[in-house]
Write an enzyme that holds these catalytic residues in place. Sequence first.
Site, PDB file in Angstrom:
ATOM      1  N   SER A 238      10.141  -2.879   2.653  1.00 50.22           N
ATOM      2  CA  SER A 238       9.444  -2.898   3.937  1.00 50.22           C
ATOM      3  C   SER A 238       8.095  -2.179   3.838  1.00 50.22           C
ATOM      4  O   SER A 238       7.293  -2.545   2.993  1.00 50.22           O
ATOM      5  CB  SER A 238      10.365  -2.290   5.002  1.00 50.22           C
ATOM      6  OG  SER A 238       9.968  -2.736   6.259  1.00 50.22           O
ATOM      7  N   HIS A 383      16.921  -7.470   7.880  1.00 50.39           N
ATOM      8  CA  HIS A 383      15.946  -6.584   7.246  1.00 50.39           C
ATOM      9  C   HIS A 383      16.622  -5.295   6.768  1.00 50.39           C
ATOM     10  O   HIS A 383      16.876  -4.397   7.567  1.00 50.39           O
ATOM     11  CB  HIS A 383      14.880  -6.270   8.299  1.00 50.39           C
ATOM     12  CG  HIS A 383      13.700  -5.532   7.761  1.00 50.39           C
ATOM     13  ND1 HIS A 383      12.744  -6.128   6.988  1.00 50.39           N
ATOM     14  CD2 HIS A 383      13.322  -4.237   7.894  1.00 50.39           C
ATOM     15  CE1 HIS A 383      11.813  -5.246   6.678  1.00 50.39           C
ATOM     16  NE2 HIS A 383      12.141  -4.080   7.214  1.00 50.39           N
TER      17      HIS A 383
HETATM   18  C1  GTR Z   1       8.173  -2.689  11.157  1.00 51.19           C
HETATM   19  C2  GTR Z   1       6.803  -3.136  10.745  1.00 51.19           C
HETATM   20  C3  GTR Z   1       6.895  -3.874   9.467  1.00 51.19           C
HETATM   21  C4  GTR Z   1       7.719  -3.134   8.422  1.00 51.19           C
HETATM   22  C5  GTR Z   1       8.875  -2.369   9.014  1.00 51.19           C
HETATM   23  C6  GTR Z   1       9.454  -1.253   8.159  1.00 51.19           C
HETATM   24  O1  GTR Z   1       8.238  -2.155  12.397  1.00 51.19           O
HETATM   25  O2  GTR Z   1       6.277  -3.925  11.756  1.00 51.19           O
HETATM   26  O3  GTR Z   1       5.608  -4.174   8.989  1.00 51.19           O
HETATM   27  O4  GTR Z   1       6.929  -2.336   7.669  1.00 51.19           O
HETATM   28  O5  GTR Z   1       8.565  -1.761  10.197  1.00 51.19           O
HETATM   29  O6  GTR Z   1       8.782  -0.672   7.333  1.00 51.19           O
HETATM   30  O7  GTR Z   1      10.609  -0.941   8.388  1.00 51.19           O
END
Ligand code: GTR
Length: 401
Positions: A238, A383
Amino acid sequence: MISLLAASTLVGIANFLPPILLPEKRGFPDPLELADGSSVTSREVWFNQRVPELRKLFENYEYGRYPAPTPVHATVVTREENALGGQALLREVQIDLGLERPVSLLVITPVHRAHAPCFLCLNYRSNSSLLQDAAVPIPETAPGEPLPMRGAYEANWSMSTTIARGYAIAVFCTGDVVPDNADGAKQMLRHWHPLTSIRGGNDTGTLMAWAWGASRMLDYLQTLPEIDPKRIAIMGHSRDGKAALVAAAFDSRFALVIASQSGCGGAAPSRQESNHPLGETLAQINDKFPWWFAINFHSFNQQIDRLPFDQHELIALCAPRPVLLSCATEDAWSNPSGQFSMLHEADPVYRLVSAEGLEAEEMPPSGQLIASRLGYFIRPGKHSVLAQDWAAWLDYADKWL
Ligand code: GTR
């Protein structure tokens, strides 16, 4: 000193047009076209001219300046000889980079393999959350922040399997370098622009600072006899997947890159249909996390076609080293199909410098690893980092590292 710094900042700005004056470019820029319009036709021109040019562009318009390297002072604070059921030597090392506080680097090396290849992992949680091992110190938290739970993510990170398969693993929390919040980042980033209270257009952003921090961890890991200094991969998930790509793009000592669900500002394209974006947009990310990027990057929110590059060129900066983009079917926010298209767009550079690139025309079915030099993996689910991801990453590393 002061006038030198000020002068270099002025030169940095004078060399680049302000975003509003850049020409519009619809579609992805050709990575093999130099800024003067001529073509890159050889490896030499790629490495001697296009790589430095692209790095400067990314510094100026997206991530901010890459800080100068700094000496690394390491102190081992924890040492456990028979960690992970006797499989590994575990150390926690405080790495002093001359910042507000040292970085805690957890280093676990397999006892059954000398000179092991290694994964250097960037993480946004504490080291102690990755392992049920009382030897890993629980860090102090800022008032009001929850205590990190020991071993909460152990099942996700598969460290035992990684060690059993002959790899060393090192991990640090990127927040130790620059905190991941507006106020903490604002204060810490001033370390690299001490002369003004307001960040200039291309002053270092947090992702760049984390990437720089990863290179300092690499400086240290390369001194350890248990680790093969030429076979150190970088992995991040991420926001840390974005930083991992930046780190490898700016430091060719990283032998392999795994960017997990890195999305916007990482492996996903910045150029998207404005009325039909497939994932997170520049405006959304700059609005929510303004400290991650250079101030100049914010100027492209509503004029993306003026960006003089796109994220395929960040991937291309890693050539010829293997890059694996790892995605998840339910993580539309990080734009899995856009990430696949960035591999396609980086492919001509890989063909030029290594004669190998992405060996797939279409995205693979979920669960199937494309293990080419430009690699891709998408698995079912959301995610996060899962054991299933690590299984694919280890297969990829077995092939390339
Ligand atoms: C989210 C962000 C993403 C990603 C994510 C993370 O909120 O919009 O770009 O980086 O966080 O790092 O968990």
